[in-house]
Motif scaffolding. Structure first.
Motif, PDB file in Angstrom:
ATOM      1  N   MET A  53      41.763  43.456  41.147  1.00  0.00           N
ATOM      2  CA  MET A  53      42.143  42.262  40.420  1.00  0.00           C
ATOM      3  C   MET A  53      41.091  41.164  40.590  1.00  0.00           C
ATOM      4  SD  MET A  53      45.776  40.242  40.653  1.00  0.00           S
ATOM      5  CE  MET A  53      45.448  39.396  42.201  1.00  0.00           C
ATOM      6  N   GLU A  54      40.621  40.976  41.800  1.00  0.00           N
ATOM      7  CA  GLU A  54      39.643  39.913  42.051  1.00  0.00           C
ATOM      8  C   GLU A  54      38.277  40.255  41.469  1.00  0.00           C
ATOM      9  OE1 GLU A  54      40.506  37.009  42.821  1.00  0.00           O
ATOM     10  OE2 GLU A  54      42.556  37.704  43.127  1.00  0.00           O
ATOM     11  N   GLN A  55      37.943  41.558  41.448  1.00  0.00           N
ATOM     12  CA  GLN A  55      36.690  41.962  40.805  1.00  0.00           C
ATOM     13  C   GLN A  55      36.740  41.652  39.302  1.00  0.00           C
ATOM     14  OE1 GLN A  55      35.806  46.141  40.017  1.00  0.00           O
ATOM     15  NE2 GLN A  55      33.804  45.888  41.008  1.00  0.00           N
ATOM     16  N   THR A  56      37.897  41.909  38.705  1.00  0.00           N
ATOM     17  CA  THR A  56      38.077  41.615  37.273  1.00  0.00           C
ATOM     18  C   THR A  56      37.948  40.115  37.028  1.00  0.00           C
ATOM     19  OG1 THR A  56      39.637  43.464  37.176  1.00  0.00           O
ATOM     20  CG2 THR A  56      39.603  41.981  35.294  1.00  0.00           C
ATOM     21  N   ARG A  57      38.539  39.318  37.911  1.00  0.00           N
ATOM     22  CA  ARG A  57      38.465  37.861  37.767  1.00  0.00           C
ATOM     23  C   ARG A  57      37.013  37.374  37.894  1.00  0.00           C
ATOM     24  NH1 ARG A  57      43.017  35.057  38.725  1.00  0.00           N
ATOM     25  NH2 ARG A  57      43.649  36.450  40.418  1.00  0.00           N
ATOM     26  N   LEU A  58      36.291  37.951  38.848  1.00  0.00           N
ATOM     27  CA  LEU A  58      34.899  37.562  39.071  1.00  0.00           C
ATOM     28  C   LEU A  58      34.044  37.873  37.837  1.00  0.00           C
ATOM     29  CD1 LEU A  58      32.822  36.453  41.081  1.00  0.00           C
ATOM     30  CD2 LEU A  58      32.458  38.802  41.881  1.00  0.00           C
ATOM     31  N   ARG A  59      34.268  39.058  37.266  1.00  0.00           N
ATOM     32  CA  ARG A  59      33.505  39.427  36.063  1.00  0.00           C
ATOM     33  C   ARG A  59      33.855  38.516  34.888  1.00  0.00           C
ATOM     34  NH1 ARG A  59      33.791  46.060  36.707  1.00  0.00           N
ATOM     35  NH2 ARG A  59      31.787  46.268  37.800  1.00  0.00           N
ATOM     36  N   ALA A  60      35.129  38.160  34.767  1.00  0.00           N
ATOM     37  CA  ALA A  60      35.535  37.234  33.705  1.00  0.00           C
ATOM     38  C   ALA A  60      34.798  35.908  33.857  1.00  0.00           C
ATOM     39  CB  ALA A  60      37.040  37.024  33.738  1.00  0.00           C
ATOM     40  N   LYS A  61      34.697  35.419  35.107  1.00  0.00           N
ATOM     41  CA  LYS A  61      34.007  34.148  35.347  1.00  0.00           C
ATOM     42  C   LYS A  61      32.532  34.231  34.962  1.00  0.00           C
ATOM     43  CE  LYS A  61      36.851  31.967  38.887  1.00  0.00           C
ATOM     44  NZ  LYS A  61      36.806  31.170  40.116  1.00  0.00           N
ATOM     45  N   GLN A  62      31.920  35.390  35.269  1.00  0.00           N
ATOM     46  CA  GLN A  62      30.515  35.574  34.897  1.00  0.00           C
ATOM     47  C   GLN A  62      30.337  35.530  33.382  1.00  0.00           C
ATOM     48  OE1 GLN A  62      30.088  39.214  37.759  1.00  0.00           O
ATOM     49  NE2 GLN A  62      28.026  38.646  37.155  1.00  0.00           N
ATOM     50  N   ILE A  63      31.200  36.238  32.671  1.00  0.00           N
ATOM     51  CA  ILE A  63      31.078  36.320  31.210  1.00  0.00           C
ATOM     52  C   ILE A  63      31.309  34.961  30.566  1.00  0.00           C
ATOM     53  CG2 ILE A  63      32.241  37.247  29.150  1.00  0.00           C
ATOM     54  CD1 ILE A  63      32.658  39.835  30.853  1.00  0.00           C
ATOM     55  N   LEU A  64      32.288  34.218  31.080  1.00  0.00           N
ATOM     56  CA  LEU A  64      32.640  32.933  30.478  1.00  0.00           C
ATOM     57  C   LEU A  64      31.779  31.784  30.985  1.00  0.00           C
ATOM     58  CD1 LEU A  64      36.551  33.085  30.566  1.00  0.00           C
ATOM     59  CD2 LEU A  64      34.990  33.926  28.817  1.00  0.00           C
ATOM     60  N   GLY A  65      31.028  32.023  32.059  1.00  0.00           N
ATOM     61  CA  GLY A  65      30.286  30.920  32.665  1.00  0.00           C
ATOM     62  C   GLY A  65      31.239  29.821  33.081  1.00  0.00           C
ATOM     63  N   SER A  66      32.294  30.201  33.801  1.00  0.00           N
ATOM     64  CA  SER A  66      33.386  29.261  34.058  1.00  0.00           C
ATOM     65  C   SER A  66      33.161  28.362  35.268  1.00  0.00           C
ATOM     66  CB  SER A  66      34.700  30.039  34.240  1.00  0.00           C
ATOM     67  OG  SER A  66      34.607  30.898  35.358  1.00  0.00           O
ATOM     68  N   GLY A  67      32.109  28.600  36.032  1.00  0.00           N
ATOM     69  CA  GLY A  67      31.819  27.735  37.173  1.00  0.00           C
ATOM     70  C   GLY A  67      32.982  27.637  38.146  1.00  0.00           C
ATOM     71  N   GLN A  68      33.401  26.414  38.445  1.00  0.00           N
ATOM     72  CA  GLN A  68      34.510  26.190  39.384  1.00  0.00           C
ATOM     73  C   GLN A  68      35.883  26.294  38.709  1.00  0.00           C
ATOM     74  OE1 GLN A  68      33.948  25.807  42.762  1.00  0.00           O
ATOM     75  NE2 GLN A  68      31.896  26.374  42.034  1.00  0.00           N
ATOM     76  N   GLY A  69      35.887  26.551  37.405  1.00  0.00           N
ATOM     77  CA  GLY A  69      37.156  26.646  36.683  1.00  0.00           C
ATOM     78  C   GLY A  69      37.965  27.859  37.110  1.00  0.00           C
ATOM     79  N   ASN A  70      39.263  27.800  36.865  1.00  0.00           N
ATOM     80  CA  ASN A  70      40.165  28.894  37.228  1.00  0.00           C
ATOM     81  C   ASN A  70      40.293  29.903  36.097  1.00  0.00           C
ATOM     82  OD1 ASN A  70      41.198  28.422  39.892  1.00  0.00           O
ATOM     83  ND2 ASN A  70      42.201  26.592  39.076  1.00  0.00           N
ATOM     84  N   ILE A  71      40.465  31.162  36.448  1.00  0.00           N
ATOM     85  CA  ILE A  71      40.832  32.215  35.503  1.00  0.00           C
ATOM     86  C   ILE A  71      42.194  32.746  35.938  1.00  0.00           C
ATOM     87  CG2 ILE A  71      40.283  34.491  34.568  1.00  0.00           C
ATOM     88  CD1 ILE A  71      38.333  32.388  33.670  1.00  0.00           C
ATOM     89  N   ILE A  72      43.176  32.617  35.067  1.00  0.00           N
ATOM     90  CA  ILE A  72      44.528  33.098  35.366  1.00  0.00           C
ATOM     91  C   ILE A  72      44.859  34.220  34.389  1.00  0.00           C
ATOM     92  CG2 ILE A  72      46.973  32.462  35.509  1.00  0.00           C
ATOM     93  CD1 ILE A  72      46.027  29.557  35.827  1.00  0.00           C
ATOM     94  N   PHE A  73      45.305  35.338  34.907  1.00  0.00           N
ATOM     95  CA  PHE A  73      45.680  36.457  34.049  1.00  0.00           C
ATOM     96  C   PHE A  73      47.058  36.213  33.438  1.00  0.00           C
ATOM     97  CE2 PHE A  73      42.570  38.482  36.933  1.00  0.00           C
ATOM     98  CZ  PHE A  73      41.668  38.895  35.966  1.00  0.00           C
ATOM     99  N   THR A  74      47.182  36.556  32.162  1.00  0.00           N
ATOM    100  CA  THR A  74      48.418  36.320  31.419  1.00  0.00           C
ATOM    101  C   THR A  74      48.802  37.601  30.668  1.00  0.00           C
ATOM    102  OG1 THR A  74      47.262  35.629  29.409  1.00  0.00           O
ATOM    103  CG2 THR A  74      47.748  33.908  31.031  1.00  0.00           C
ATOM    104  N   SER A  75      49.865  37.494  29.888  1.00  0.00           N
ATOM    105  CA  SER A  75      50.278  38.629  29.054  1.00  0.00           C
ATOM    106  C   SER A  75      49.498  38.674  27.753  1.00  0.00           C
ATOM    107  CB  SER A  75      51.773  38.526  28.743  1.00  0.00           C
ATOM    108  OG  SER A  75      52.040  37.333  28.019  1.00  0.00           O
ATOM    109  N   GLY A  76      48.752  37.632  27.444  1.00  0.00           N
ATOM    110  CA  GLY A  76      47.992  37.574  26.209  1.00  0.00           C
ATOM    111  C   GLY A  76      47.702  36.139  25.819  1.00  0.00           C
TER     112      GLY A  76
END
Length: 759
Positions: A53-76
């Motif tokens: 789960m955390e690896q997926t979150r880390l990759r999402a941050k890389q793709i989005l260039g999200s910096g210190q922003g949060n990535i929260i998984f949702t249903s869609g």
């Protein structure tokens, strides 16, 4: 029932959803089989799940260039939108000035999930802000001047990175500058669903507060998504409970979905062999598809500029064809496209194209062809070939003019064709032997279709005739007559001055010859004072069809509250027409509000008590005039189909016809060899895909445009077993209900059509 087809599916509706990539599906399955632990558990199985789960979150941050922003998984994405709007509005509500009027801004071309959600939470939280749509220009770009003027009073502004219908992308940098120059505090959400994998995103370099995403738009399964929350942006959990996702979004995590997303992210980051192609390759694919479309449909127009849209979306319209017709055509060629947003498939026009100021016909005829970044050259080649095949089928069916060898495949037209535009009908009767034709109540919207049909079939029109002066539309008669019959002199309805005098029912009448048939003109005023009925008579003097204009409609009678109307005249006209054609002759009106195609006096007697009383002589002219006036008053403020449905209680009720599924139909065929299948798709659909396996010998093709002629030719077989089939079951149900109304008592249809039959 086995519906076989040699064609594999070409899926070009990726903006609606995408197939799950094999690598992503394998990862999801692996998570279900091996990494099935609960990420909240502290044992090794749970820790492995949490690591994924955390690896997926880390990759999402890389793709989005999200910096210190949060990535929260949702249903869609929809959950992400609720999370963003709820968080922003709860924070905004805490510091509202009761003396100030606030607004909530959203792009006029935004997915309906956004304004609908804004309205929902605005009402629920009792904020009372005014919802305002930000206009767009003809290229779909948001109006920055409007934003500059309105955003100072806005609590939240919602825009889109990439539009789901047109692929148009917004200049996020220019938006950022405009928004923050005029309101540094406003909360800003950007719907990034269609941007993932198609546009560069560096969210931390913007002031975007919230950005929702959805996995199934980019080759991951449905039911998994994520939302970006800018560092410092307010947040209120949309789903409370066990405190998962650091207390930000409760509920046991969808680990298989995350595993699939993880695999998609890995390919986006090119950490391993990627199925995704570069921007230049996708632009090349778009060009190949665009050229194929233009070759196939030379009059086609694109509804957006390629300059400011992602290369994976093409939105177009073909003059003279509705989006439904092109969708059915493509579907028959096993190409999957859509008429716009899949979330609003019942909508008849595109609000996105309306907002861009495009002509109504483009909005109503729009087709969206979309592919994903994992599209292959082989699929593009197949799609281009298939598009041309679809266009060829239209030419062979005389719906477009095509030159060359295919002319031998054209089916000669002999008899009656019903064409519709909305609820209005045009009728063409062709006599193949003499190559003559007559066109009745021609609509301007069908001008090109009529012209093409006449040219393709090499028919010589002898007249273009209106049954009355139409109040609700301009007639297409004048333009067609000028093109085909410039020397002909006629009255204001197109009835030729060069006619013969004949007799019908011992009455003298005017007539024109149509091959061996004759078309007799009968004055039937009432709806208007110039209303006529046209009776097509066989050489034996039998009336085959009565083109009655708006004298008798399915379930009703024509209105008599126009300045040129007269109920007393209608009373006499109804009696006269019935005396000449009897109970069973088919009536072909100029309107069909309820998809019932045709009717007869016998069919009307069952649902139309007033007409019954007139013909049976149980009501006087004065009584009829009173009752008719009452009905017309009731109809005065109604519109569309309500004109008909409001006239007689129950007049529009639909019969419940028998439905088969694939297996039960196969069984019925084996038990009832006399049963006949009626394939009601148009000839071009049938030509592209018509094999029915073991049932093909019992199938005949009668398109809906020829359904009235089928009724006329098979009246004596109304007690036979007929099963109607089409692509999805929707058209076959409508046609079956209409035939049942006309006395075909054993009519049935295949529920779900070919789409749900065994393959």
């Amino acid at each position: 029932m086995h519906h076989t087809s040699p064609l594999s599916q070409i899926y070009l509706d990726a903006n609606a959803t995408t197939p799950v990539l094999p690598q992503a599906a394998k990862a999801a399955l692996g998570a279900m089989e091996d990494l099935f632990g609960n990420p909240s558990s502290s044992h090794i199985t749970g820790l492995k799940a949490k690591s994924l789960m955390e690896q997926t979150r880390l990759r999402a941050k890389q793709i989005l260039g999200s910096g210190q922003g949060n990535i929260i998984f949702t249903s869609g994405a929809t959950e992400g939108i609720q999370t963003a709007i709820l968080s922003a509005l709860i924070k905004a509500k805490a510091s509202l000035d009761p003396n100030k009027q606030y607004s909530l801004l959203y792009g006029a071309t935004e997915h309906k999930a956004v304004p609908n959600s804004l309205a929902h939470w605005n009402q629920l939280l009792e904020i009372g802000a005014e919802l305002k749509a930000i206009p767009v220009d003809d290229k779909g770009a948001l109006d920055l001047d409007f934003i500059a003027a309105e955003v100072p009073n806005a609590l939240m502004i919602c825009t889109m990175a990439v539009n789901n219908e047109t692929g148009v992308y917004q200049d996020l940098k220019a938006l950022d500058t405009c928004i923050r120059d005029h309101n540094p505090e406003v909360f800003w959400m950007v719907d990034c669903v269609q941007a993932l994998g198609k546009r560069p995103l560096a969210l931390a370099q913007t002031s975007i507060d919230y950005a929702p995403f959805s996995g199934h738009k980019l080759y991951a399964p449905k039911g998994i998504g994520f939302v970006y929350i800018r560092d410092g942006a307010p947040f209120t959990p949309f789903i409370a409970g066990g405190g998962q996702e650091g207390g930000l979004r409760s509920g046991t995590e969808n680990l298989p979905g995350m595993a699939a997303l993880n695999q998609v992210f890995a390919m986006l980051l090119a950490e391993q062999d990627s199925a995704f192609h570069s921007l230049s390759t996708l632009v090349d694919y778009r060009e190949q598809l665009a050229q194929a479309l233009k070759r196939a449909f030379p009059t086609l127009v694109f509804n957006h500029s390629f300059d400011n849209s992602v290369p994976t979306t093409l939105n177009f319209a073909v003059p003279g064809f509705s989006s439904k017709e092109i969708m059915d055509l493509f579907d028959a060629a096993n190409i999957r496209v859509s008429s716009g947003s899949a979330c609003s498939s019942k909508v008849t026009r595109s609000f996105v194209l309306d907002a861009m100021g495009l002509p109504a016909w483009q909005s109503e005829s729009a087709i969206r062809l979309s592919f994903g970044p994992a599209m292959t050259q082989t699929e593009v080649d197949q799609a281009c070939e298939r598009i041309q095949s679809a266009a060829n089928a239209l030419g062979n069916s005389c719906l477009t003019l095509s030159s060359g060898e295919a002319s031998a495949d054209k089916q000669p037209l002999n008899g009656l064709v019903q064409l519709k535009s909305g609820s209005s009908c045009s009728w063409i009767y062709a006599d193949q032997e003499s190559k003559q034709a007559v066109v009745i109540d021609p609509l301007p919207e069908l001008d090109q279709r009529i012209d093409t049909l006449l040219q393709c079939q090499q028919l010589e029109p002898i007249a273009f005739i209106d049954t009355h002066g139409h109040a609700d539309h301009v007639s297409g008669r004048v333009a067609l007559a000028a093109r085909y019959l410039p020397e002909q002199t006629s009255d204001h309805l197109g009835w030729p001055e060069d006619h013969q005098i004949t007799e019908i029912g011992a009455r003298p009448a005017q007539a024109i010859s149509l091959g061996q048939y004759s078309l007799v003109k009968l004055a039937t005023p009432g709806h208007t004072n110039d209303s006529i009925s046209l009776l097509l008579c066989s050489p034996q003097g039998e009336v085959s069809y009565a083109f009655c204009g708006d004298l008798v409609l399915m379930g009703s009678l024509g209105r008599t509250n126009f300045d040129s109307s007269c109920a007393k005249q209608m009373y006499n006209s109804l009696k006269l027409l019935h005396s000449l054609i009897g109970d069973d002759t088919l009536l072909c009106p100029s309107h069909d509000y309820n998809n019932e195609f045709t009717t007869s006096f016998a069919a009307e007697f069952r649902v139309n008590p007033l007409l019954n009383e007139v013909i049976n002589g149980t009501i006087s002219m004065a009584q009829f005039e009173l009752q008719k006036a009452r009905l017309d008053t009731h109809l005065k403020d109604e519109a569309g189909s309500e004109i008909i449905c409001g006239a007689y209680t129950g007049g529009c009720s639909k019969a419940k016809v028998k439905e088969y599924d694939s297996q039960s139909l196969q069984l019925q065929v084996s038990q009832s060899p006399q049963l006949k299948l009626l394939d009601i798709r148009e000839p071009h659909e049938y030509a592209l895909q018509h094999e029915l396996g073991t049932l093909s010998e019992q199938t005949i093709n009668v398109p809906m445009t020829r359904l009235v002629q089928f009724v006329q030719e098979h009246k004596q077989e109304s007690d036979a077993e007929w099963v109607l089939v089409c692509r999805s079951g929707s058209r076959s149900l409508v046609a079956a209900q209409a035939l049942h109304r006309l006395g075909f008592n054993k009519i049935a249809h295949l529920k779900g059509g070919y789409a749900l039959s065994d393959s």
